[in-house]
Design a protein around this motif. Structure first.
Motif, mmCIF file in Angstrom:
data_model
loop_
_atom_site.group_PDB
_atom_site.id
_atom_site.type_symbol
_atom_site.label_atom_id
_atom_site.label_comp_id
_atom_site.label_asym_id
_atom_site.label_seq_id
_atom_site.Cartn_x
_atom_site.Cartn_y
_atom_site.Cartn_z
ATOM 1 N N UNK A 5 -69.413 -67.038 41.035
ATOM 2 C CA UNK A 5 -70.195 -66.220 40.111
ATOM 3 C C UNK A 5 -69.341 -65.033 39.691
ATOM 4 N N UNK A 6 -69.257 -64.790 38.392
ATOM 5 C CA UNK A 6 -68.522 -63.644 37.874
ATOM 6 C C UNK A 6 -69.512 -62.554 37.508
ATOM 7 N N UNK A 7 -69.232 -61.346 38.003
ATOM 8 C CA UNK A 7 -70.078 -60.178 37.750
ATOM 9 C C UNK A 7 -69.246 -59.150 36.993
ATOM 10 N N UNK A 8 -69.788 -58.667 35.876
ATOM 11 C CA UNK A 8 -69.109 -57.611 35.110
ATOM 12 C C UNK A 8 -69.885 -56.315 35.298
ATOM 13 N N UNK A 9 -69.168 -55.258 35.700
ATOM 14 C CA UNK A 9 -69.754 -53.933 35.902
ATOM 15 C C UNK A 9 -69.136 -52.994 34.870
ATOM 16 N N UNK A 10 -69.988 -52.293 34.130
ATOM 17 C CA UNK A 10 -69.516 -51.401 33.063
ATOM 18 C C UNK A 10 -70.228 -50.058 33.171
ATOM 19 N N UNK A 11 -69.583 -48.993 32.668
ATOM 20 C CA UNK A 11 -70.271 -47.703 32.635
ATOM 21 C C UNK A 11 -71.467 -47.768 31.685
ATOM 22 N N UNK A 12 -72.525 -47.058 32.034
ATOM 23 C CA UNK A 12 -73.680 -46.976 31.141
ATOM 24 C C UNK A 12 -73.294 -46.216 29.879
ATOM 25 N N UNK A 13 -74.019 -46.494 28.802
ATOM 26 C CA UNK A 13 -73.812 -45.773 27.548
ATOM 27 C C UNK A 13 -74.004 -44.277 27.801
ATOM 28 N N UNK A 14 -73.113 -43.480 27.246
ATOM 29 C CA UNK A 14 -73.211 -42.029 27.398
ATOM 30 C C UNK A 14 -72.515 -41.476 28.629
ATOM 31 N N UNK A 15 -72.042 -42.355 29.506
ATOM 32 C CA UNK A 15 -71.318 -41.917 30.696
ATOM 33 C C UNK A 15 -69.836 -41.786 30.339
ATOM 34 N N UNK A 16 -69.224 -40.704 30.773
ATOM 35 C CA UNK A 16 -67.800 -40.487 30.515
ATOM 36 C C UNK A 16 -66.985 -41.648 31.078
ATOM 37 N N UNK A 17 -66.034 -42.125 30.280
ATOM 38 C CA UNK A 17 -65.187 -43.247 30.670
ATOM 39 C C UNK A 17 -63.727 -42.836 30.469
ATOM 40 N N UNK A 18 -63.170 -42.031 31.395
ATOM 41 C CA UNK A 18 -61.814 -41.541 31.208
ATOM 42 C C UNK A 18 -60.766 -42.649 31.122
ATOM 43 N N UNK A 19 -60.956 -43.729 31.858
ATOM 44 C CA UNK A 19 -59.991 -44.833 31.795
ATOM 45 C C UNK A 19 -60.014 -45.480 30.413
ATOM 46 N N UNK A 20 -61.215 -45.703 29.892
ATOM 47 C CA UNK A 20 -61.340 -46.273 28.551
ATOM 48 C C UNK A 20 -60.733 -45.367 27.490
ATOM 49 N N UNK A 21 -60.948 -44.052 27.637
ATOM 50 C CA UNK A 21 -60.376 -43.106 26.669
ATOM 51 C C UNK A 21 -58.856 -43.099 26.747
ATOM 52 N N UNK A 22 -58.293 -43.194 27.945
ATOM 53 C CA UNK A 22 -56.838 -43.224 28.101
ATOM 54 C C UNK A 22 -56.254 -44.490 27.478
ATOM 55 N N UNK A 23 -56.929 -45.614 27.650
ATOM 56 C CA UNK A 23 -56.470 -46.867 27.051
ATOM 57 C C UNK A 23 -56.541 -46.781 25.529
ATOM 58 N N UNK A 24 -57.627 -46.208 25.014
ATOM 59 C CA UNK A 24 -57.769 -46.042 23.558
ATOM 60 C C UNK A 24 -56.645 -45.171 23.007
ATOM 61 N N UNK A 25 -56.361 -44.071 23.670
ATOM 62 C CA UNK A 25 -55.281 -43.182 23.236
ATOM 63 C C UNK A 25 -53.943 -43.917 23.248
ATOM 64 N N UNK A 26 -53.679 -44.667 24.312
ATOM 65 C CA UNK A 26 -52.423 -45.425 24.403
ATOM 66 C C UNK A 26 -52.352 -46.492 23.310
ATOM 67 N N UNK A 27 -53.466 -47.153 23.032
ATOM 68 C CA UNK A 27 -53.489 -48.173 21.979
ATOM 69 C C UNK A 27 -53.121 -47.544 20.634
ATOM 70 N N UNK A 28 -53.678 -46.374 20.351
ATOM 71 C CA UNK A 28 -53.358 -45.686 19.090
ATOM 72 C C UNK A 28 -51.881 -45.300 19.042
ATOM 73 N N UNK A 29 -51.327 -44.849 20.164
ATOM 74 C CA UNK A 29 -49.905 -44.495 20.209
ATOM 75 C C UNK A 29 -49.006 -45.723 20.004
#
Length: 85
Positions: A5-29
């Motif tokens: 069984x595969x379980x996906x765990x994600x931050x709730x909407x509105x919760x700060x996601x510093x890892x996601x923001x860092x990946x987004x910044x790196x993607x833009x760079x």
């Protein structure tokens, strides 16, 4: 039967996601300017011997609720159940 069984765990909407923001910044760079948002989460594969697919889902759901996800800041979903030998 043996089930995986595969379980996906994600931050709730509105919760700060510093890892996601860092990946987004790196993607833009890296020139991926069309990427608008990134959400970083966790994926778990649980393997077990269960009597049925329903029991596999039920037991894994309980495990995810009590151990894998923090209900205050995360959501989870079972994204795959497969039989294996």
């Amino acid at each position: 039967m043996n089930y995986r069984i595969t379980v996906r765990v994600m931050p709730k909407a509105g919760i700060s996601d510093p890892e996601g923001m860092a990946i987004l910044d790196a993607a833009h760079h890296l020139g991926h300017d069309k990427v608008m948002n990134v959400h970083a989460g966790k994926s778990f594969e649980i393997e077990g011997a269960f009597d049925s697919i329903d029991e596999a889902r039920e037991r894994t759901h309980e495990l995810a609720e009590r151990l894998l996800a923090n209900p205050v800041i995360e959501t989870f979903e079972l994204v795959g159940v497969e039989e294996f030998s």
